[in-house]
Design a protein around this motif. Structure first.
Motif, PDB file in Angstrom:
ATOM      1  N   VAL A  59       0.820  -1.252   0.155  1.00  0.00           N
ATOM      2  CA  VAL A  59       0.067   0.190  -0.172  1.00  0.00           C
ATOM      3  C   VAL A  59       0.898   1.190   0.044  1.00  0.00           C
ATOM      4  O   VAL A  59       1.638   1.443   1.045  1.00  0.00           O
ATOM      5  CB  VAL A  59      -0.848  -0.058   1.237  1.00  0.00           C
ATOM      6  N   PRO A  60       0.817   1.999  -0.942  1.00  0.00           N
ATOM      7  CA  PRO A  60       1.839   2.990  -1.132  1.00  0.00           C
ATOM      8  C   PRO A  60       2.089   3.944   0.001  1.00  0.00           C
ATOM      9  O   PRO A  60       2.975   4.541   0.368  1.00  0.00           O
ATOM     10  CB  PRO A  60       1.503   3.687  -2.456  1.00  0.00           C
ATOM     11  N   ASP A  61       0.695   4.243   0.367  1.00  0.00           N
ATOM     12  CA  ASP A  61       0.820   5.277   1.616  1.00  0.00           C
ATOM     13  C   ASP A  61       0.572   4.800   3.069  1.00  0.00           C
ATOM     14  O   ASP A  61       0.199   5.508   4.015  1.00  0.00           O
ATOM     15  CB  ASP A  61      -0.389   6.381   1.415  1.00  0.00           C
ATOM     16  N   ALA A  62       1.035   3.468   3.179  1.00  0.00           N
ATOM     17  CA  ALA A  62       0.704   2.943   4.476  1.00  0.00           C
ATOM     18  C   ALA A  62       1.942   3.177   5.233  1.00  0.00           C
ATOM     19  O   ALA A  62       2.919   3.359   4.847  1.00  0.00           O
ATOM     20  CB  ALA A  62       0.593   1.455   4.157  1.00  0.00           C
ATOM     21  N   THR A  63       1.735   3.659   6.573  1.00  0.00           N
ATOM     22  CA  THR A  63       2.742   3.987   7.324  1.00  0.00           C
ATOM     23  C   THR A  63       3.102   2.808   8.347  1.00  0.00           C
ATOM     24  O   THR A  63       4.218   2.667   8.756  1.00  0.00           O
ATOM     25  CB  THR A  63       2.462   5.054   8.611  1.00  0.00           C
ATOM     26  N   ASN A  64       2.099   1.673   8.224  1.00  0.00           N
ATOM     27  CA  ASN A  64       2.804   0.460   8.677  1.00  0.00           C
ATOM     28  C   ASN A  64       2.803  -0.553   7.512  1.00  0.00           C
ATOM     29  O   ASN A  64       2.024  -1.024   6.836  1.00  0.00           O
ATOM     30  CB  ASN A  64       1.546  -0.161   9.524  1.00  0.00           C
ATOM     31  N   PRO A  65       4.334  -1.164   7.463  1.00  0.00           N
ATOM     32  CA  PRO A  65       4.678  -2.205   6.387  1.00  0.00           C
ATOM     33  C   PRO A  65       3.966  -3.270   6.760  1.00  0.00           C
ATOM     34  O   PRO A  65       3.914  -4.109   5.724  1.00  0.00           O
ATOM     35  CB  PRO A  65       6.133  -2.331   6.630  1.00  0.00           C
ATOM     36  N   ASP A  66       3.343  -3.589   7.827  1.00  0.00           N
ATOM     37  CA  ASP A  66       2.573  -4.878   7.789  1.00  0.00           C
ATOM     38  C   ASP A  66       1.041  -4.788   7.318  1.00  0.00           C
ATOM     39  O   ASP A  66       0.202  -5.732   7.632  1.00  0.00           O
ATOM     40  CB  ASP A  66       2.817  -5.256   9.086  1.00  0.00           C
ATOM     41  N   VAL A  67       0.780  -3.762   6.849  1.00  0.00           N
ATOM     42  CA  VAL A  67      -0.718  -3.480   6.170  1.00  0.00           C
ATOM     43  C   VAL A  67      -0.582  -3.703   4.715  1.00  0.00           C
ATOM     44  O   VAL A  67       0.336  -2.876   4.056  1.00  0.00           O
ATOM     45  CB  VAL A  67      -1.174  -2.269   6.494  1.00  0.00           C
ATOM     46  N   LEU A  68      -1.099  -4.822   4.087  1.00  0.00           N
ATOM     47  CA  LEU A  68      -1.061  -4.823   2.616  1.00  0.00           C
ATOM     48  C   LEU A  68      -2.384  -4.943   2.138  1.00  0.00           C
ATOM     49  O   LEU A  68      -3.341  -5.478   2.427  1.00  0.00           O
ATOM     50  CB  LEU A  68      -0.237  -6.118   2.476  1.00  0.00           C
ATOM     51  N   ARG A  69      -2.379  -4.713   0.764  1.00  0.00           N
ATOM     52  CA  ARG A  69      -3.529  -4.947   0.029  1.00  0.00           C
ATOM     53  C   ARG A  69      -3.704  -6.134  -0.587  1.00  0.00           C
ATOM     54  O   ARG A  69      -2.732  -6.846  -1.093  1.00  0.00           O
ATOM     55  CB  ARG A  69      -3.745  -3.799  -1.148  1.00  0.00           C
ATOM     56  N   VAL A  70      -4.795  -6.957  -0.385  1.00  0.00           N
ATOM     57  CA  VAL A  70      -5.197  -8.266  -0.940  1.00  0.00           C
ATOM     58  C   VAL A  70      -5.723  -8.119  -2.264  1.00  0.00           C
ATOM     59  O   VAL A  70      -6.511  -7.548  -2.539  1.00  0.00           O
ATOM     60  CB  VAL A  70      -5.958  -9.290   0.017  1.00  0.00           C
TER      61      VAL A  70
ATOM     62  N   VAL B  62      -9.908  -4.956   0.391  1.00  0.00           N
ATOM     63  CA  VAL B  62      -9.538  -5.925   1.255  1.00  0.00           C
ATOM     64  C   VAL B  62      -7.991  -5.797   1.529  1.00  0.00           C
ATOM     65  O   VAL B  62      -7.276  -5.774   0.627  1.00  0.00           O
ATOM     66  CB  VAL B  62     -10.049  -7.388   0.873  1.00  0.00           C
ATOM     67  N   HIS B  63      -7.613  -5.609   2.958  1.00  0.00           N
ATOM     68  CA  HIS B  63      -6.445  -5.525   3.211  1.00  0.00           C
ATOM     69  C   HIS B  63      -6.166  -6.732   4.463  1.00  0.00           C
ATOM     70  O   HIS B  63      -7.202  -7.239   5.021  1.00  0.00           O
ATOM     71  CB  HIS B  63      -6.166  -4.053   4.014  1.00  0.00           C
ATOM     72  N   VAL B  64      -4.945  -7.004   4.653  1.00  0.00           N
ATOM     73  CA  VAL B  64      -4.655  -7.710   5.509  1.00  0.00           C
ATOM     74  C   VAL B  64      -3.477  -7.044   6.562  1.00  0.00           C
ATOM     75  O   VAL B  64      -2.806  -5.924   6.247  1.00  0.00           O
ATOM     76  CB  VAL B  64      -3.743  -8.923   5.077  1.00  0.00           C
ATOM     77  N   VAL B  65      -3.550  -7.388   7.902  1.00  0.00           N
ATOM     78  CA  VAL B  65      -2.471  -7.138   8.890  1.00  0.00           C
ATOM     79  C   VAL B  65      -1.761  -7.973   9.077  1.00  0.00           C
ATOM     80  O   VAL B  65      -2.208  -9.318   9.330  1.00  0.00           O
ATOM     81  CB  VAL B  65      -3.172  -6.412  10.137  1.00  0.00           C
ATOM     82  N   VAL B  66      -0.341  -8.049   8.935  1.00  0.00           N
ATOM     83  CA  VAL B  66       0.525  -9.108   9.069  1.00  0.00           C
ATOM     84  C   VAL B  66       0.781  -9.125  10.397  1.00  0.00           C
ATOM     85  O   VAL B  66       1.462  -8.294  11.249  1.00  0.00           O
ATOM     86  CB  VAL B  66       1.524  -9.098   8.497  1.00  0.00           C
ATOM     87  N   HIS B  67       0.222 -10.270  11.328  1.00  0.00           N
ATOM     88  CA  HIS B  67       0.680 -10.419  12.897  1.00  0.00           C
ATOM     89  C   HIS B  67       2.125 -11.278  12.987  1.00  0.00           C
ATOM     90  O   HIS B  67       2.431 -12.034  12.391  1.00  0.00           O
ATOM     91  CB  HIS B  67      -0.367 -11.404  13.448  1.00  0.00           C
ATOM     92  N   ARG B  68       2.807 -10.617  13.685  1.00  0.00           N
ATOM     93  CA  ARG B  68       4.379 -10.759  13.955  1.00  0.00           C
ATOM     94  C   ARG B  68       4.468 -11.641  15.001  1.00  0.00           C
ATOM     95  O   ARG B  68       5.766 -11.711  15.531  1.00  0.00           O
ATOM     96  CB  ARG B  68       5.386  -9.429  13.883  1.00  0.00           C
ATOM     97  N   GLY B  69       3.389 -11.773  15.965  1.00  0.00           N
ATOM     98  CA  GLY B  69       3.522 -12.626  17.208  1.00  0.00           C
ATOM     99  C   GLY B  69       3.401 -14.009  16.890  1.00  0.00           C
ATOM    100  O   GLY B  69       3.808 -14.432  15.876  1.00  0.00           O
TER     101      GLY B  69
END
Length: 306
Positions: free
Chosen positions: A187-198, A257-264
């Protein structure tokens, strides 16, 4: 109408937990005890999921269950006889534990008459939603996602970008065939790199065919449009309606639709191996059980030469 119903800033207030399965991988234990009530140390998995939902802003839990699994919902009902006995004997610590589940959020159930897939289970909930609810959270009780907090992040992503938001974990390439895998882009304007477009989803691909290593982790924040999509998809093998097919349909029609990548960590409570790892992980983090368990594990592993 739930108490949270007047809070228009909240993007969901109903959390859905599909719990209609037979738990065959845990037989013979699940012959009489629902899989969702098996304890992770001393707390049933369904209560852990309910606590996660409550922490994330839900005020109501809808458990999708089947005939004969009344015990799952009964866990959230007060037991006056037990509570009075604990109170009379001065066991306040145990009394607090017993009362915790019933104080988390409102709990109700809907019956899934036939085991027709996760999509069908989610679709059973539409009839109990209030008209002004524009999203629901779906938490799979087999997936224990730690630490808590990913749902709150998913809510923030939905507030900013709309649509539906899912949770993903990054799995080793050689394990992708055990999961639903996301096709994603930055996502070009995402401030969180773990937010991605599906851009798509593939169910249990071969490693060489997987579009990424980001796999579904059993947490969904779904726009109400999912119910219309579920009515329009075609049943697959066994007549089952797959939630991933409905999400894929929404994506094809431009629904964000977006995903949040969980790193835990993520434990699979749906099989004995994952369940055991979750119990050990939980116990090690416990002030009550952790120190003695850690000492015992160290000695036990030394005895086996590992």
């Amino acid at each position: 109408m739930t108490q949270a119903g007047t809070n228009k800033n909240r993007h969901f207030r109903t959390a859905v937990v599909p719990a209609a399965g037979l738990g065959t991988r845990f037989l013979p234990a699940t012959k009489t005890v629902p899989k969702e009530l098996l304890p992770v140390v001393d707390t049933p998995g369904i209560e852990l999921v309910a606590g996660e939902a409550a922490d994330s802003g839900a005020s109501r839990l809808v458990i999708v269950t089947s005939e004969g699994k009344d015990g799952v919902v009964a866990h959230f009902v007060e037991d006056l006889v037990l509570e009075s006995k604990l109170e009379a004997s001065g066991k306040s610590h145990l009394l607090e534990k017993v009362r915790k589940a019933q104080g988390l959020l409102e709990v109700e159930s809907v019956i899934q008459e036939e085991p027709l897939g996760l999509g069908h289970a989610v679709g059973c909930v539409e009839c109990v939603l209030d008209d002004d609810e524009d999203a629901i959270a779906v938490l799979l009780p087999d997936d224990l996602v730690m630490p808590r907090g990913v749902l709150e992040t998913m809510v923030r992503v939905r507030e900013k970008r709309g649509g539906s938001v899912l949770c993903a974990i990054d799995v080793p390439k050689d394990q992708v065939s055990a999961y639903g895998v996301f096709d994603v882009e930055e996502v070009p304007d995402a401030t969180n790199p773990d937010v991605l477009r599906v851009t798509g989803m593939v169910e249990k691909p071969k490693p060489e065919d997987a579009p990424s290593t980001f796999a579904a982790a059993g947490r969904y924040l779904l726009d109400r449009a999912i119910f219309d999509a579920l009515r329009r998809i075609t049943p697959g093998q066994g007549g089952e309606l797959q939630l991933t097919d409905a999400i894929a349909l929404l994506i094809s029609e431009g629904h964000p639709v977006h995903v949040v990548v969980h790193r835990g960590s993520r434990h699979d409570l749906g099989n004995p191996g994952g369940y055991l790892r979750a119990a050990v992980d939980f116990a090690l983090d416990s002030e009550e059980y952790g120190p003695s368990l850690r000492d015992w594990l160290t000695k036990r592993l030394q005895q086996t030469g590992h």
